[in-house]
Design a protein around this motif. Structure first.
Motif, PDB file in Angstrom:
ATOM      1  N   GLY A 159       0.819  -1.204   0.000  1.00 54.92           N
ATOM      2  CA  GLY A 159       0.000   0.000   0.000  1.00 54.92           C
ATOM      3  C   GLY A 159       0.850   1.250   0.000  1.00 54.92           C
ATOM      4  O   GLY A 159       1.956   1.266   0.536  1.00 54.92           O
ATOM      5  N   GLU A 160       0.333   2.285  -0.604  1.00 59.39           N
ATOM      6  CA  GLU A 160       1.036   3.567  -0.672  1.00 59.39           C
ATOM      7  C   GLU A 160       1.328   4.081   0.731  1.00 59.39           C
ATOM      8  O   GLU A 160       0.432   4.225   1.552  1.00 59.39           O
ATOM      9  CB  GLU A 160       0.183   4.586  -1.429  1.00 59.39           C
ATOM     10  CG  GLU A 160       0.804   5.958  -1.526  1.00 59.39           C
ATOM     11  CD  GLU A 160      -0.125   6.978  -2.171  1.00 59.39           C
ATOM     12  OE1 GLU A 160       0.107   8.169  -1.956  1.00 59.39           O
ATOM     13  OE2 GLU A 160      -1.080   6.577  -2.863  1.00 59.39           O
ATOM     14  N   GLY A 161       2.569   4.329   1.036  1.00 60.40           N
ATOM     15  CA  GLY A 161       2.971   4.858   2.337  1.00 60.40           C
ATOM     16  C   GLY A 161       2.929   3.857   3.473  1.00 60.40           C
ATOM     17  O   GLY A 161       3.235   4.192   4.608  1.00 60.40           O
ATOM     18  N   ALA A 162       2.533   2.624   3.199  1.00 67.17           N
ATOM     19  CA  ALA A 162       2.474   1.613   4.261  1.00 67.17           C
ATOM     20  C   ALA A 162       3.884   1.321   4.751  1.00 67.17           C
ATOM     21  O   ALA A 162       4.812   1.193   3.959  1.00 67.17           O
ATOM     22  CB  ALA A 162       1.815   0.337   3.748  1.00 67.17           C
ATOM     23  N   GLY A 163       4.053   1.234   6.058  1.00 69.29           N
ATOM     24  CA  GLY A 163       5.359   0.935   6.631  1.00 69.29           C
ATOM     25  C   GLY A 163       6.443   1.887   6.170  1.00 69.29           C
ATOM     26  O   GLY A 163       7.601   1.504   6.001  1.00 69.29           O
ATOM     27  N   ALA A 164       6.077   3.143   5.994  1.00 66.54           N
ATOM     28  CA  ALA A 164       6.974   4.121   5.374  1.00 66.54           C
ATOM     29  C   ALA A 164       8.330   4.236   6.053  1.00 66.54           C
ATOM     30  O   ALA A 164       9.330   4.493   5.398  1.00 66.54           O
ATOM     31  CB  ALA A 164       6.301   5.491   5.323  1.00 66.54           C
TER      32      ALA A 164
END
Length: 194
Positions: free
Chosen positions: A43-48
């Motif tokens: 996902g976008e930005g997941a675990g950034a």
């Protein structure tokens, strides 16, 4: 096959790819971003901010597990911003904004072991809470569980729509839609609708 032509055994491209239609992946797939391979990050930005010390996590959804601190280990965070702003270990948060804000502002992960299932269950209202050992089931259950002076918001079981909403203390069991009891209650059993 790319544009109707065979391209060989390996994918010949680097960088970003834009795909319309469907994609079938056989073989290996990097679903862990820049974190170690024992994480699943989709996902976008997941675990950034996941790094080499971030292990055994599942972050699925836009900004799930994303924050500005080092995230803890052994978390399962599924949903948009599930577990966002958090840095605890052992949390399970499933739902939109579920478990958002469990943790401190420090860079060292803390113990959590919270379970938040439902739309904004355990949502800290944009702030952080160091509440631990909670089970929150239902939309808005345990929302704003922020500790108050004299209590920590620990060890609660809150089940139902808006159950235990805002500033509950420690050791409460609250079951029922909107059953909040009284502000800052401790060691209480409350069953029924508001």
């Amino acid at each position: 096959t790319v544009n109707g032509s065979e391209v060989g055994a390996t994918f010949p491209f680097t960088g970003d790819a834009q795909i319309s239609g469907s994609l079938v992946v056989s073989g290996s797939f990097n679903a862990h971003g820049s974190a170690p391979t024992n994480n699943v990050i989709i996902g976008e930005g997941a675990g950034a901010i996941a790094n080499a010390q971030t292990v055994n996590n599942v972050f699925v959804g836009k900004n799930a597990g994303g924050n500005d601190n080092d995230y803890g280990d052994a978390n399962t965070l599924v949903g948009m911003e599930a577990g966002y702003l958090g840095n605890q270990t052992g949390n399970t948060s499933i739902g939109y904004h579920a478990g958002r804000g469990f943790g401190t502002t420090g860079i060292t992960p803390t113990v959590g072991y919270n379970v938040s299932v439902g739309y904004q269950a355990g949502y800290g209202n944009g702030t952080r809470t160091d509440a631990i050992h909670n089970t929150l089931l239902g939309a808005f259950a345990g929302k704003k569980i922020n500790p108050y002076s004299g209590g920590d918001g620990n060890g609660n079981v809150l089940i139902g729509y808006y159950a235990g909403h805002e500033n509950v203390g420690d050791g409460n069991i609250i079951i029922g839609s909107g059953s909040t009891g009284e502000a800052s209650i401790e060691n209480q059993l409350r069953i029924g609708n508001a």
